[in-house]
Write a protein that holds these residues in place. Structure first.
Motif, mmCIF file in Angstrom:
data_model
loop_
_atom_site.group_PDB
_atom_site.id
_atom_site.type_symbol
_atom_site.label_atom_id
_atom_site.label_comp_id
_atom_site.label_asym_id
_atom_site.label_seq_id
_atom_site.Cartn_x
_atom_site.Cartn_y
_atom_site.Cartn_z
ATOM 1 N N PHE A 134 0.808 -1.225 0.000
ATOM 2 C CA PHE A 134 0.000 0.000 0.000
ATOM 3 C C PHE A 134 0.841 1.276 0.000
ATOM 4 N N ASP A 135 1.758 1.407 0.948
ATOM 5 C CA ASP A 135 2.525 2.657 1.060
ATOM 6 C C ASP A 135 3.340 2.939 -0.194
ATOM 7 N N ARG A 136 3.921 1.884 -0.782
ATOM 8 C CA ARG A 136 4.729 2.098 -1.984
ATOM 9 C C ARG A 136 3.850 2.464 -3.171
ATOM 10 N N GLU A 137 2.659 1.882 -3.239
ATOM 11 C CA GLU A 137 1.757 2.231 -4.349
ATOM 12 C C GLU A 137 1.303 3.687 -4.233
ATOM 13 N N VAL A 138 1.042 4.135 -3.011
ATOM 14 C CA VAL A 138 0.700 5.549 -2.810
ATOM 15 C C VAL A 138 1.860 6.432 -3.264
ATOM 16 N N ALA A 139 3.082 6.046 -2.899
ATOM 17 C CA ALA A 139 4.256 6.828 -3.294
ATOM 18 C C ALA A 139 4.425 6.845 -4.806
ATOM 19 N N ILE A 140 4.145 5.716 -5.456
ATOM 20 C CA ILE A 140 4.241 5.651 -6.918
ATOM 21 C C ILE A 140 3.225 6.583 -7.564
ATOM 22 N N LEU A 141 2.011 6.558 -7.070
ATOM 23 C CA LEU A 141 0.967 7.427 -7.630
ATOM 24 C C LEU A 141 1.342 8.896 -7.471
ATOM 25 N N ARG A 142 1.877 9.246 -6.325
ATOM 26 C CA ARG A 142 2.244 10.645 -6.100
ATOM 27 C C ARG A 142 3.478 11.044 -6.908
ATOM 28 N N GLU A 143 4.346 10.077 -7.167
ATOM 29 C CA GLU A 143 5.520 10.346 -7.997
ATOM 30 C C GLU A 143 5.114 10.560 -9.460
ATOM 31 N N ARG A 144 4.217 9.707 -9.945
ATOM 32 C CA ARG A 144 3.823 9.780 -11.345
ATOM 33 C C ARG A 144 2.803 10.871 -11.613
ATOM 34 N N LEU A 145 2.024 11.233 -10.595
ATOM 35 C CA LEU A 145 0.978 12.251 -10.745
ATOM 36 C C LEU A 145 1.159 13.302 -9.641
ATOM 37 N N PRO A 146 2.070 14.233 -9.825
ATOM 38 C CA PRO A 146 2.365 15.211 -8.765
ATOM 39 C C PRO A 146 1.152 16.018 -8.325
ATOM 40 N N GLN A 147 0.153 16.160 -9.206
ATOM 41 C CA GLN A 147 -1.004 16.987 -8.877
ATOM 42 C C GLN A 147 -2.063 16.242 -8.056
ATOM 43 N N ILE A 148 -1.868 14.940 -7.839
ATOM 44 C CA ILE A 148 -2.871 14.174 -7.114
ATOM 45 C C ILE A 148 -2.801 14.499 -5.626
ATOM 46 N N THR A 149 -3.959 14.518 -4.964
ATOM 47 C CA THR A 149 -3.963 14.727 -3.516
ATOM 48 C C THR A 149 -3.564 13.430 -2.825
ATOM 49 N N ARG A 150 -2.969 13.561 -1.641
ATOM 50 C CA ARG A 150 -2.601 12.365 -0.896
ATOM 51 C C ARG A 150 -3.836 11.500 -0.630
ATOM 52 N N ARG A 151 -4.946 12.154 -0.308
ATOM 53 C CA ARG A 151 -6.173 11.421 0.000
ATOM 54 C C ARG A 151 -6.616 10.572 -1.184
ATOM 55 N N LEU A 152 -6.614 11.146 -2.377
ATOM 56 C CA LEU A 152 -7.044 10.403 -3.562
ATOM 57 C C LEU A 152 -6.060 9.274 -3.867
ATOM 58 N N ALA A 153 -4.765 9.541 -3.728
ATOM 59 C CA ALA A 153 -3.769 8.495 -3.969
ATOM 60 C C ALA A 153 -3.984 7.316 -3.021
ATOM 61 N N GLU A 154 -4.254 7.612 -1.753
ATOM 62 C CA GLU A 154 -4.483 6.547 -0.783
ATOM 63 C C GLU A 154 -5.753 5.771 -1.100
ATOM 64 N N GLN A 155 -6.805 6.474 -1.513
ATOM 65 C CA GLN A 155 -8.061 5.794 -1.833
ATOM 66 C C GLN A 155 -7.922 4.911 -3.065
ATOM 67 N N VAL A 156 -7.242 5.409 -4.087
ATOM 68 C CA VAL A 156 -7.051 4.611 -5.299
ATOM 69 C C VAL A 156 -6.205 3.379 -5.001
ATOM 70 N N ALA A 157 -5.114 3.553 -4.247
ATOM 71 C CA ALA A 157 -4.256 2.422 -3.901
ATOM 72 C C ALA A 157 -5.014 1.383 -3.085
ATOM 73 N N ALA A 158 -5.817 1.846 -2.152
ATOM 74 C CA ALA A 158 -6.584 0.919 -1.319
ATOM 75 C C ALA A 158 -7.638 0.187 -2.145
ATOM 76 N N ALA A 159 -8.354 0.908 -3.014
ATOM 77 C CA ALA A 159 -9.384 0.287 -3.836
ATOM 78 C C ALA A 159 -8.769 -0.720 -4.808
ATOM 79 N N ALA A 160 -7.635 -0.354 -5.423
ATOM 80 C CA ALA A 160 -6.967 -1.279 -6.340
ATOM 81 C C ALA A 160 -6.514 -2.528 -5.600
ATOM 82 N N GLY A 161 -6.005 -2.350 -4.378
ATOM 83 C CA GLY A 161 -5.588 -3.494 -3.591
ATOM 84 C C GLY A 161 -6.748 -4.420 -3.278
ATOM 85 N N ARG A 162 -7.906 -3.853 -2.982
ATOM 86 C CA ARG A 162 -9.075 -4.693 -2.701
ATOM 87 C C ARG A 162 -9.556 -5.397 -3.965
ATOM 88 N N MET A 163 -9.454 -4.732 -5.117
ATOM 89 C CA MET A 163 -9.835 -5.389 -6.381
ATOM 90 C C MET A 163 -8.958 -6.611 -6.644
#
Length: 300
Positions: A208-237
């Motif tokens: 989870f933490d690394r996926e959040v970091a990847i999302l924020r690295e690749r999409l600098p404009q993303i909010t931390r909250r959205l990055a965490e939600q996307v990473a969590a939802a993808a993990g559950r999928m």
């Protein structure tokens, strides 16, 4: 199969830092496998589900070490000519016609003319020849599991010698053998003969933490909250019985789609509208959509 000699890192941690400078966040296991491949001059065989970052790792490795990047995309029916070299027949014909015109009625030395037809300038270098001729080089043999058994045996022999023989020109030997990264999505089992000559690493989905970091690295404009939600939802999928669970590549696509819509957090409506960015089968979309409210409501 060889060793890149430009900008070699001194440790797995140093390689992880170098990869991070290119935007690729490798975990300890992958960074160690890459470091050993570089240090020992061994090919690296990466297996894992599609979208976990195998191809991107090879690209980042080339940038991090200052090496040329060459990619051989494998597919069913790939043969030696498509991977090694081919002759540029249209240019050869033009050369032949030009030589005949220049002779203007004089006798042409057939041997000289034939030798001129097989000059290096008429040779089209395919990925394997490119990798042998350019040093240092990281050669990516992508999705080797999609190639035929015969091509796999040919590839093994060519890379083991780091050389090829072109009948019309002679033997071409790599000054420094390329560092070879082979990837497989495991659509079929690759032969043991190839695997035995490689260092092996199974590339997992990021935690989870690394996926959040990847999302924020690749999409600098993303909010931390959205990055965490996307990473969590993808993990559950990935815990669902889907035809194609989302990889990190799909997580990035999904987050990018949400950011493009101006989302700052994940809600069921926007999630439903953008499922096509993260899921690629109708059955998977239907299954996730049926439980979407619970999927989105669950907090990371």
């Amino acid at each position: 199969m060889g060793r890149v000699t430009t900008s070699l890192p001194e440790s797995p941690a140093a390689l992880a830092d170098a990869l991070a400078s290119t935007g690729y966040l490798a975990d300890e296991g992958l960074a160690t496998a890459g470091f050993l491949a570089l240090t020992l001059g061994r090919p690296l065989f990466l297996e894992g589900e599609a979208g976990v970052g195998k191809t991107a790792f090879a690209q980042a490795l080339a940038v991090a070490t200052g090496a040329r990047f060459v990619r051989l995309q494998c597919y069913e029916g790939l043969d030696a000519a498509q991977a090694l070299y081919d002759w540029d027949f249209p240019r050869q014909i033009l050369h032949l016609r030009a030589a005949e015109a220049a002779a203007s009625g004089q006798q042409i030395d057939a041997a000289v003319l034939e030798a001129g037809l097989y000059d290096r300038r008429f040779l089209i270098a395919r990925p394997l020849l490119q990798a042998l001729e350019h040093s240092p080089c990281v050669l990516l043999v992508d999705e080797v599991d999609r190639a035929d058994d015969e091509f796999e045996a040919f590839l093994l022999e060519t890379l083991a010698e780091a050389a090829i023989t072109i009948p019309e020109i002679g033997r071409i030997v790599a000054e420094t053998p390329p560092l070879t990264v082979l990837t497989s999505n495991r659509t079929r089992e690759v032969h043991d003969a190839l695997k035995r000559r490689c260092l092996y690493h199974w590339v997992e989905h990021p935690e989870f933490d690394r996926e959040v970091a990847i999302l924020r690295e690749r999409l600098p404009q993303i909010t931390r909250r959205l990055a965490e939600q996307v990473a969590a939802a993808a993990g559950r999928m990935r815990e669902l019985d889907l035809i194609k669970p989302p990889g990190v590549a799909e997580s990035i696509d999904w987050a990018g789609a949400l950011v493009a819509l101006g989302a700052r957090d994940l809600d069921p409506d926007r999630a439903a509208a953008t499922l096509g960015a993260v899921l690629k089968y109708r059955e998977d979309v239907a299954r996730v959509r049926a439980g979407l409210d619970d999927l989105v409501a669950a907090q990371p």
